[in-house]
Each structure stands twice: as structure tokens, then as C-alpha cells.
Design a protein around this motif. Structure first.
Motif, short mmCIF file in Angstrom:
data_model
loop_
_atom_site.label_atom_id
_atom_site.label_comp_id
_atom_site.label_asym_id
_atom_site.label_seq_id
_atom_site.Cartn_x
_atom_site.Cartn_y
_atom_site.Cartn_z
N GLY A 155 0.81 -1.21 0.00
CA GLY A 155 0.00 0.00 0.00
C GLY A 155 0.84 1.25 0.00
N SER A 156 1.67 1.43 -1.02
CA SER A 156 2.65 2.52 -1.05
C SER A 156 2.05 3.91 -1.22
CB SER A 156 3.67 2.27 -2.16
OG SER A 156 4.37 1.07 -1.97
N GLY A 157 0.85 3.99 -1.81
CA GLY A 157 0.23 5.31 -1.98
C GLY A 157 1.06 6.23 -2.86
N ALA A 158 1.31 7.45 -2.39
CA ALA A 158 2.05 8.43 -3.18
C ALA A 158 3.55 8.14 -3.22
CB ALA A 158 1.81 9.84 -2.64
N GLY A 159 4.04 7.34 -2.26
CA GLY A 159 5.44 6.90 -2.32
C GLY A 159 6.40 7.60 -1.38
N PRO A 253 -12.28 -2.16 8.77
CA PRO A 253 -12.14 -3.59 9.10
C PRO A 253 -11.79 -4.47 7.90
CG PRO A 253 -14.03 -2.66 10.24
CD PRO A 253 -13.55 -1.60 9.29
N GLU A 254 -12.35 -4.15 6.74
CA GLU A 254 -12.09 -4.98 5.55
C GLU A 254 -10.61 -4.99 5.19
OE1 GLU A 254 -16.23 -4.02 5.91
OE2 GLU A 254 -14.48 -2.68 5.77
N THR A 255 -9.96 -3.81 5.22
CA THR A 255 -8.54 -3.76 4.87
C THR A 255 -7.69 -4.43 5.95
OG1 THR A 255 -8.27 -1.56 5.86
CG2 THR A 255 -8.82 -1.66 3.52
N ARG A 261 -4.35 -11.37 6.14
CA ARG A 261 -4.29 -12.55 5.26
C ARG A 261 -3.04 -12.52 4.39
NH1 ARG A 261 -10.12 -12.01 4.98
NH2 ARG A 261 -9.94 -10.67 3.14
N VAL A 262 -2.71 -11.35 3.84
CA VAL A 262 -1.53 -11.29 2.97
C VAL A 262 -0.26 -11.47 3.80
CG1 VAL A 262 -1.00 -8.80 2.93
CG2 VAL A 262 -0.64 -10.17 0.89
N LEU A 263 -0.24 -11.01 5.04
CA LEU A 263 0.91 -11.24 5.91
C LEU A 263 1.05 -12.72 6.25
CD1 LEU A 263 0.52 -8.18 8.34
CD2 LEU A 263 2.34 -8.52 6.64
N GLN A 264 -0.07 -13.39 6.43
CA GLN A 264 -0.03 -14.84 6.66
C GLN A 264 0.57 -15.57 5.46
OE1 GLN A 264 -4.30 -15.42 7.94
NE2 GLN A 264 -3.35 -16.97 9.25
N ARG A 265 0.15 -15.18 4.25
CA ARG A 265 0.68 -15.82 3.05
C ARG A 265 2.18 -15.57 2.92
NH1 ARG A 265 -3.53 -13.12 0.06
NH2 ARG A 265 -5.49 -14.24 0.29
#
Length: 330
Positions: A155-159, A253-255, A261-265
Motif C-alpha cells: 500500500g505505497s500510496g504516493a510513495g 475492518p475490511e482492509t 491474510r496477505v501477511l499470513q501468506r
């Protein structure tokens, strides 16, 4: 000419404030002499970096109006140059994009092209949020955490955070990632705007036009499209990160659930290797959202600890914001 002593903001804070739109344009300017006043305009809205990469019209208008008002309050005639600068920004409409520039302790700078709207194109990822500034400050004070390592930012956004790390912490490789196509396009532009070159990425559209100033001391930089809900373990494993970071991604909550989940993967696909360090920075807007994050980390079997607050403020953000960085043990 009356000479008045005044503790003015200097270095990174001064130029960053000159590029920060909204309500954070006030400076301590009571009792400025004409010399100091001219110096202030030349080191902010008329700084060469701001002239080359203009800040928000709204910011420039507010800053110059306040500067003139403060000077008039001490019964000293403002310089003509200030009125001329104000006249230049009274009529133009606010564009959809502006620039923000931040001076780094090294003397280098980070300049970002950003949206002038908090939400545009259906995303909040086109502007810099406070936790990104807070994490960048921590990184600048802890360069060893990133030196000669591969960094994956979620989630880098503007950087801002990644560019500050690339310019001050000597990573060997840096992977910016996000999902929204407009955010990715702006990210590529900001990477090139700051003199870094982009490595090819299969998920990216045609490279944003820009200059290439890559040298052997620069990190290898990639901008990757990454959807946390559908990315596969092999795709994540290909990044081979030594460090994983994320800033201001706990906004609903959704994010939170998608991030865990992505950290688990990532943890699963890197088993058998040295576990990467992971740092998540966030502003505590809703304590329940933060509690959900730590609760979900516990259920996922991911231990965490709070990183001590740092005391060196380099960038402008709300002073009373409650911000935190968690270190995760993947």
C-alpha cells in the motif's frame, strides 16, 4: 531597518510546510523584519524547488496572506514582492494535482506529485497520510533496518516513505506496491521524478515517461500491482523481501482482514528462510480498528511488539495525532 529575533522553522520542516496544503500553513512570524520576511518567502513558496514543482495554489494563497497579515500586525510595510507573489495565486483555479517537497537531513529532497483532493478516482491513495511521514522519520533514524536489504512496501500510496528510504537508507532493492491503477501510475511518475529508475515489472503498464539516472549505488526499484485478496503465495515468494512495511493501511475492518491474510501468506511462503522483519505504522483514528488488527494478528499466530516512539520530528503532521509502529514477527 528594525531587526527582530525570531525562532523560525528551518531545514526539512520549513520547506515541507511550504508544500503542505490545508490548515498546516501557519508559521511563527510575529515581529519579522523586512529582511526576515523576504527570506521566508524565498525559502518557502519561492524556494527553487517550489518554483520548479509548485505546491497547492490554496496553500500558497493561505501562506502568503498570513505572512502579509503578520507583518502588517507589527506596523511594518510588507515587501512588494510578497504582494506580487500573492497576486499570482489569487486568480488561478486549484488544479487536480500539486507537488509536495520534503527536505531530508542529508540535504537531498523528496518531491511528490499528489492529488489536491483527499479522495479522487475512488481511492485515498493519491495523497500522503500522516503515518507515512511518521514511518519515514523512523526509517531515517534507523537506516540499518533497511541497508543492503530488499524492502517490500504494501500500500505505497504516493510513495513518500519508500522514496525517503531509497534516498537515505541504502536498500539493495525496493518494491513499491499498490492496487489501484491511478495510484500505480502516479507512483511510477514519482519514482522517476526523484531520479530513480524503474525495473521492468510484468504487472505494470507501459513505463511512465521520465528520466533515468540509475547508478550502481541506487536501489533496484520496482512498482508492482498487488491485490491483497487474490495474490498467490508464489507471487509473493518471488519478491524475496528481507523487510516488509506498510503505513496508514488500517482504515477499515475490511482492509485489516485483507492485510492480515496477505501477511499470513508471506509468512507461509517464506518458511525455511530467514523471516523478514515487518513494520506497520498507523494513526489511531478508531481504537476498535486497531484492536481488531492486533486481535487478528493473534489469531493468525503473528506475534508483535510496539516500536518505541521516536523524538525527532522531520515532517509536518498533526502534532496531537496518536500514531504507532508495530514490529511483527512473521
Amino acid at each position: 531597518m528594525e531587526k527582530v529575533s525570531l525562532p523560525l522553522p528551518r531545514g526539512p520542516a520549513l520547506l515541507a510546510r511550504a508544500n503542505d496544503c490545508g490548515s498546516r500553513f501557519l508559521l511563527a512570524m510575529q515581529g519579522l523584519s523586512r529582511c526576515c520576511l523576504f527570506h521566508n518567502s524565498c525559502t518557502t513558496v519561492k524556494h527553487p524547488l517550489c518554483v520548479k514543482h509548485p505546491p497547492s495554489v490554496k496553500y500558497a494563497r493561505c501562506f502568503l496572506s498570513e505572512l502579509i497579515r503578520k507583518h502588517e500586525a507589527v506596523h511594518t510595510e510588507p515587501l512588494d514582492e510578497l504582494y506580487e507573489a500573492l497576486a499570482e495565486v489569487l486568480m488561478p483555479k486549484e488544479p487536480t494535482q500539486c507537488h509536495r517537497s520534503y527536505l531530508l537531513p542529508s540535504g537531498d529532497s523528496v518531491t511528490l506529485s499528489e492529488s489536491t483532493a483527499i479522495i479522487s478516482h475512488g481511492t485515498t491513495g493519491l495523497v500522503t497520510w500522516d503515518a507515512a511521514l511518521y514511518l519515514a522519520e523512523w526509517a531515517i533514524q534507523n537506516p540499518a533496518a533497511f541497508a543492503h536489504r530488499t524492502v517490500l512496501e504494501l500500500g505505497s500510496g504516493a510513495g513518500l516513505t519508500g522514496l525517503a528510504i531509497c534516498k537515505t537508507c541504502c536498500p539493495s532493492a525496493y518494491i513499491f506496491s499498490d492496487y489501484h491503477s491511478c495510484v500505480l501510475e502516479q507512483l511510477r511518475g514519482n519514482v522517476l521524478l526523484n531520479g530513480l529508475s524503474l525495473e521492468p515489472d510484468a504487472t505494470a503498464p507501459a513505463q511512465h515517461p521520465g528520466h533515468n539516472t540509475y547508478d550502481s549505488e541506487s536501489p533496484k526499484v520496482t512498482v508492482a500491482q498487488l491485490d491483497w485478496d487474490v495474490v498467490t503465495a508464489p507471487q509473493l515468494a518471488a519478491f524475496q523481501p528481507d523487510v516488509i512495511i506498510a503505513a496508514d493501511v488500517l482504515y477499515c475492518p475490511e482492509t485489516v482482514l485483507s492485510l492480515v491474510r496477505v501477511l499470513q501468506r508471506l509468512s507461509a511462503c517464506l518458511k525455511g528462510q530467514q523471516a523478514p522483519d515487518a513494520y506497520v505504522a498507523f494513526t489511531v483514528r478508531n481504537p476498535q480498528t486497531c484492536q481488531l488488527f492486533t486481535s487478528e494478528l493473534g489469531q493468525a499466530g503473528i506475534p508483535w511488539e510496539a516500536v518505541p516512539h521516536h523524538d525527532q520530528k522531520l515532517f509536518p503532521y498533526e502534532e496531537h495525532s496518536d500514531m504507532a509502529i508495530l514490529k511483527l514477527m512473521l
